[in-house]
Write a protein that holds these residues in place. Structure first.
Motif, PDB file in Angstrom:
ATOM      1  N   ILE A   1      85.872  48.949 -11.121  1.00 60.27           N
ATOM      2  CA  ILE A   1      86.343  48.757  -9.753  1.00 60.27           C
ATOM      3  C   ILE A   1      85.158  48.294  -8.922  1.00 60.27           C
ATOM      4  O   ILE A   1      84.086  48.908  -8.950  1.00 60.27           O
ATOM      5  CB  ILE A   1      86.871  50.071  -9.132  1.00 60.27           C
ATOM      6  N   CYS A   2      85.328  47.212  -8.173  1.00 53.41           N
ATOM      7  CA  CYS A   2      84.270  46.818  -7.244  1.00 53.41           C
ATOM      8  C   CYS A   2      84.817  46.817  -5.820  1.00 53.41           C
ATOM      9  O   CYS A   2      85.992  46.518  -5.592  1.00 53.41           O
ATOM     10  CB  CYS A   2      83.656  45.476  -7.615  1.00 53.41           C
ATOM     11  N   VAL A   3      83.965  47.179  -4.888  1.00 49.70           N
ATOM     12  CA  VAL A   3      84.343  47.346  -3.492  1.00 49.70           C
ATOM     13  C   VAL A   3      83.264  46.722  -2.607  1.00 49.70           C
ATOM     14  O   VAL A   3      82.152  46.459  -3.065  1.00 49.70           O
ATOM     15  CB  VAL A   3      84.532  48.839  -3.134  1.00 49.70           C
TER      16      VAL A   3
ATOM     17  N   VAL B   1      82.225  53.057  -2.365  1.00 50.24           N
ATOM     18  CA  VAL B   1      81.914  53.504  -3.725  1.00 50.24           C
ATOM     19  C   VAL B   1      81.961  55.025  -3.787  1.00 50.24           C
ATOM     20  O   VAL B   1      82.598  55.613  -4.671  1.00 50.24           O
ATOM     21  CB  VAL B   1      80.526  52.995  -4.180  1.00 50.24           C
ATOM     22  N   THR B   2      81.282  55.668  -2.828  1.00 51.64           N
ATOM     23  CA  THR B   2      81.217  57.132  -2.808  1.00 51.64           C
ATOM     24  C   THR B   2      82.601  57.744  -2.636  1.00 51.64           C
ATOM     25  O   THR B   2      82.987  58.684  -3.352  1.00 51.64           O
ATOM     26  CB  THR B   2      80.299  57.599  -1.667  1.00 51.64           C
ATOM     27  N   GLN B   3      83.372  57.215  -1.688  1.00 53.72           N
ATOM     28  CA  GLN B   3      84.701  57.770  -1.418  1.00 53.72           C
ATOM     29  C   GLN B   3      85.643  57.576  -2.602  1.00 53.72           C
ATOM     30  O   GLN B   3      86.398  58.485  -2.969  1.00 53.72           O
ATOM     31  CB  GLN B   3      85.277  57.107  -0.169  1.00 53.72           C
ATOM     32  N   LEU B   4      85.590  56.408  -3.208  1.00 52.23           N
ATOM     33  CA  LEU B   4      86.492  56.131  -4.326  1.00 52.23           C
ATOM     34  C   LEU B   4      86.097  56.936  -5.558  1.00 52.23           C
ATOM     35  O   LEU B   4      86.969  57.432  -6.293  1.00 52.23           O
ATOM     36  CB  LEU B   4      86.482  54.636  -4.633  1.00 52.23           C
TER      37      LEU B   4
ATOM     38  N   ARG C   1      87.529  60.309  -5.139  1.00 52.45           N
ATOM     39  CA  ARG C   1      88.983  60.313  -5.367  1.00 52.45           C
ATOM     40  C   ARG C   1      89.290  60.291  -6.876  1.00 52.45           C
ATOM     41  O   ARG C   1      90.198  60.989  -7.340  1.00 52.45           O
ATOM     42  CB  ARG C   1      89.608  59.112  -4.666  1.00 52.45           C
ATOM     43  N   LEU C   2      88.549  59.492  -7.631  1.00 53.17           N
ATOM     44  CA  LEU C   2      88.785  59.419  -9.079  1.00 53.17           C
ATOM     45  C   LEU C   2      88.529  60.761  -9.746  1.00 53.17           C
ATOM     46  O   LEU C   2      89.312  61.201 -10.598  1.00 53.17           O
ATOM     47  CB  LEU C   2      87.889  58.343  -9.704  1.00 53.17           C
ATOM     48  N   VAL C   3      87.432  61.411  -9.357  1.00 48.11           N
ATOM     49  CA  VAL C   3      87.121  62.715  -9.949  1.00 48.11           C
ATOM     50  C   VAL C   3      88.244  63.696  -9.677  1.00 48.11           C
ATOM     51  O   VAL C   3      88.672  64.452 -10.567  1.00 48.11           O
ATOM     52  CB  VAL C   3      85.778  63.251  -9.393  1.00 48.11           C
TER      53      VAL C   3
ATOM     54  N   VAL D   1      84.957  54.940 -15.933  1.00 50.79           N
ATOM     55  CA  VAL D   1      85.269  53.703 -15.227  1.00 50.79           C
ATOM     56  C   VAL D   1      84.065  53.301 -14.385  1.00 50.79           C
ATOM     57  O   VAL D   1      83.568  54.087 -13.583  1.00 50.79           O
ATOM     58  CB  VAL D   1      86.498  53.900 -14.317  1.00 50.79           C
ATOM     59  N   HIS D   2      83.587  52.082 -14.547  1.00 44.59           N
ATOM     60  CA  HIS D   2      82.431  51.620 -13.778  1.00 44.59           C
ATOM     61  C   HIS D   2      82.865  51.267 -12.356  1.00 44.59           C
ATOM     62  O   HIS D   2      83.904  50.643 -12.153  1.00 44.59           O
ATOM     63  CB  HIS D   2      81.808  50.407 -14.454  1.00 44.59           C
ATOM     64  N   ILE D   3      82.031  51.648 -11.392  1.00 40.08           N
ATOM     65  CA  ILE D   3      82.370  51.405 -10.001  1.00 40.08           C
ATOM     66  C   ILE D   3      81.096  51.056  -9.235  1.00 40.08           C
ATOM     67  O   ILE D   3      80.046  51.664  -9.427  1.00 40.08           O
ATOM     68  CB  ILE D   3      83.075  52.645  -9.373  1.00 40.08           C
TER      69      ILE D   3
END
Length: 760
Positions: free
Chosen positions: A641-643, A649-652, A655-657, A677-679
């Motif tokens: 995922i790229c943002v 990055v931190t917020q997403l 959320r994933l965790v 998952v790479h972010i």
């Protein structure tokens, strides 16, 4: 015929190009059986259970048992050298034996395998017969049915002989004759030998026959018209074919886990091979869109240069790039490709690291802390606030300092009054230049007082040091010539012993991102001559504000430029939408001319990118989680995922965790871990590739960022440059995906997505 006899050892098992694509589509149980099969077959093909036998009517095609239901089809090359071409269900093996075609292409000399049954079932989806007449209604008399004319075949303008002369696989020419739609052609290209797909796609895109012959066929042709190729020499043919030799279980495991995704990173196509082994009279450039193999060419070029070096233990070849994480990736890939012996002769460093090394040698006591452009811009803002300066924005002054003062090594106020400011857009008067120069001096003093220096300052100083070193080397060479070629023994024994060029060859990846100072430094590090500089890059992927004309910096590539057009990474559907993001903006070729993506294409076929909007960032993050779960059958480390921002990055990641998905952040040194998952931000994805990718946060105000439009009227030139960079950044991100791409946003979608969305 079944093979019997004493057990054999040393069996070579190869995978023909595109066989891996078929294999990875099998379900997990069959994949596991195939993994065990190749392991056991390499150890002893005579072991019980394989039922290895020659297929009826074929002199080289054999069948071997993978499990109860599935069979491996292999061509026996010579002795214990086997080429695996397909894995089929046992019910499909014998009923269509006459539809299996294989041989040596009479133009390319490579081995080709075609399953006509698969091609015809998968490609020719349309009925080529006239549609039935409509059923008449009771109120009207039936009219005679009029057949709808058949569509013009796509390749009606070419004869069978012309297609064959271009290297189109002979068994496929009758099928090619029936193609009437682009989706049929794409389907054929997916199953056809790679060269056949390239030729047909070029012709379909309107490239003249003679040019296709010159650009696509001639580079891989092995025969002259008057020479007959030995189409029975299978051992020679395998050396010309696109195959992977399975030497251990790990090499196959990589293919099974990633498809051919891991393999293509070091795969060299014959057209690329010509560029790798060519001797150039001076600097050379290879361009091309994302995934066309530019980095692969650069890595193979390094190996080629190293293998032609005289014996020694030094590192006369430099491999450099702009990004720190790319340099680490290049090291790993070069080790995989060339092994430790090649790696031992190559200096691999990102270009700012190289500049720092040069400056540290000259000033070993320098303890200044180096800052990037973002930190430097903050310093500019603080300076303007403290000075009460309102005439100029911090962004304008930062650009002026970077692009003009540092970029052209302006050392005095007088020089600044006369220096050209090409491309800066806004003109400035002499009085304004005086004010700008005064602010620039104050900025330099500010950094000095705080013990700071920018990477651009370091690069400019390194360039000056290397140019001075080069001048001393050249002077020494002239003196040697005056002495009739004899060395000055006193000088050689003293300080002159170290005075030589740092490198014999320099290879640059992602060349479009280097600044003028970087190029001046590199030019001075290697003597001018054959094979001195080899650079690869694509200005459509320029994501940093470094725009240069190489010829003005002593790097003359004119007449030695080549362009790659075939993408091996991503599907045609993803490629199409990524190019639409770029719009109709103009891009340069690093030498004052225009660059283009004309002819850029992929033979891979897949799903169109998914576009999804949300009302809020919170809701959009849930869409991301939903999409990741839909890709449950893809290894997590093959998804990313790229943002746009670090905060996202931190917020997403959080959320994933909380949703039970492990994230791995991509830092400037690359992913923190191989798991999860790479972010990361879009900038971090340069040079990376993933099977499945999500680009999140592609909303207006974020892509491009809202501040870009503040320059629309005050500095139109900067406004256009920033829009260019933002488009290129999204283009780079989109082309990191190979199989699947999802783009999401919240609120209003980015203006760059307008060509991809239904008109509202």
């Amino acid at each position: 015929m079944t093979v019997t006899g004493a057990p054999r050892t040393g069996v070579t098992l190869r995978l023909l190009d595109k066989a891996d694509k078929e294999i990875v589509k099998l379900d997990r149980a069959v994949l596991g059986a195939f993994y065990k099969f190749q392991h056991d077959f390499r150890r002893n093909p005579d072991a019980g259970g394989f039922h290895l036998k020659q297929l009826e009517g074929h002199d080289r095609l054999w069948s071997a048992r993978v499990n109860r239901e599935w069979r491996a089809l292999m061509i026996r090359l010579a002795g214990d050298d086997w080429l695996l071409v397909s894995v089929k269900h046992r019910s499909d093996v014998h009923k269509n034996l006459d539809r299996l075609n294989y041989g040596i292409n009479h133009i390319t000399g490579a081995i080709e395998y075609v399953d006509l049954q698969v091609v015809e079932e998968s490609v020719l989806r349309r009925e080529l017969t006239p549609p039935a007449a409509p059923t008449p209604t009771p109120a009207s008399a039936p009219e005679p049915a009029r057949a709808k004319p058949l569509e013009e075949p796509l390749f009606a303008a070419y004869t069978d002989e012309q297609l064959a002369d271009l290297g189109v696989a002979a068994p496929l020419i009758p099928v090619v004759r029936k193609l009437t739609a682009d989706d049929e052609l794409l389907g054929l290209a997916e199953y056809a030998p790679r060269h056949t797909g390239e030729v047909l796609l070029q012709l379909r895109d309107g490239v003249p026959y003679e040019l296709v012959m010159e650009l696509v066929t001639a580079p891989v042709a092995v025969t002259e018209p008057e020479t007959n190729l030995d189409t029975d020499d299978w051992q020679a043919a395998v050396d010309r074919s696109q195959t992977v030799v399975i030497t251990d279980d790990e090499s196959l495991q990589s293919i099974l886990e990633e498809g051919d995704f891991g393999r293509w990173k070091i795969f060299l196509h014959p057209t690329q091979e010509k560029l790798v082994h060519r001797r150039y009279s001076g600097p050379a450039r290879v361009g091309g869109g994302p995934g066309t193999g530019k980095t692969i060419v650069a890595l193979h070029r390094v190996c080629h240069l190293v293998r032609n070096l005289p014996p020694g233990r030094n590192k006369p070849v430099l491999l450099t790039t702009f990004n720190r994480n790319l340099a680490a990736d290049l090291r790993a890939r070069l080790l995989s490709l060339g092994g430790p012996d090649v790696l031992a002769r190559v200096d691999i460093a990102h270009v700012d690291q190289l500049a720092t090394r040069v400056v540290s040698e000259a000033d070993p006591g320098n303890a200044k802390r180096r800052i990037d452009d973002t930190a430097a811009l903050r310093e500019w803002r603080e300076l303007l606030v403290e000075a009460g300066e309102t005439r100029w924005s911090a962004e304008f002054l930062s650009d002026e300092w970077n692009q003009v003062i540092l970029g052209q090594a302006v050392a005095s106020r007088t020089d600044y009054f006369t220096v050209r400011r090409a491309g800066r857009g806004r003109s400035v008067t002499r009085a304004e230049r005086a004010g700008i120069w005064q602010l620039a001096e104050r900025f330099t003093q500010r950094l000095e007082t705080k013990g700071l220096e920018t990477h651009r300052q370091v690069a400019e100083r390194a360039a000056r040091l290397e140019k001075a070193r080069k001048a001393r080397i050249d002077k020494r060479s002239e003196e040697r010539e005056e002495r009739g070629g004899r060395d000055n023994l006193h000088f050689e024994a003293g300080s002159g012993a170290w005075l030589r060029y740092r490198y014999r060859h320099i290879v640059v990846d992602e060349a479009q991102d280097l600044s003028a100072a970087h190029w001046k430094m590199l030019r001075a590090m290697v003597p001018s001559g054959p094979d001195d500089l080899f650079l690869v890059g694509d200005t459509h992927q320029r994501i940093y504000d470094n725009q240069v004309t190489l010829g003005s910096l002593g790097v003359h590539i004119r007449g030695r430029s080549s362009r790659l057009t075939l993408s091996y990474r991503t599907t045609r559907e993803i490629l199409r939408d990524a190019i639409r993001v770029l719009g109709d903006a103009d891009y340069d070729d690093l030498d004052g001319g225009a660059d283009t993506l004309a002819g850029y294409r992929s033979v891979l076929h897949g799903l169109a990118p998914s576009l999804r909007g949300a009302r809020s960032w919170d809701e959009e993050m849930d869409l991301v989680v939903e999409q990741l779960r839909a890709w449950h059958d893809v290894p997590r480390e093959s998804t990313a995922i790229c943002v746009p921002t670090n905060d996202m990055v931190t917020q997403l990641a959080d959320r994933l965790v909380r949703r039970g998905i492990t994230p791995t952040e991509i830092t400037q040194d690359g992913p923190r871990s191989d798991q999860g998952v790479h972010i990361g931000t879009m900038y971090r994805f340069k040079g990376l590739e993933y099977r499945c990718l999500i680009i999140a946060g592609v909303a207006e105000g974020l892509v491009p960022r809202a501040s870009v439009d503040t320059w629309e009227h005050s500095d139109p030139s900067r406004h256009q440059r920033e829009l260019h960079r933002a488009r290129s950044l999204l283009f780079v991100a989109a082309t990191r995906a190979r199989d699947a791409l999802t783009i999401t946003w919240h609120g209003e979608p980015s203006r760059f997505l307008a060509p991809l969305l239904p008109s509202r």
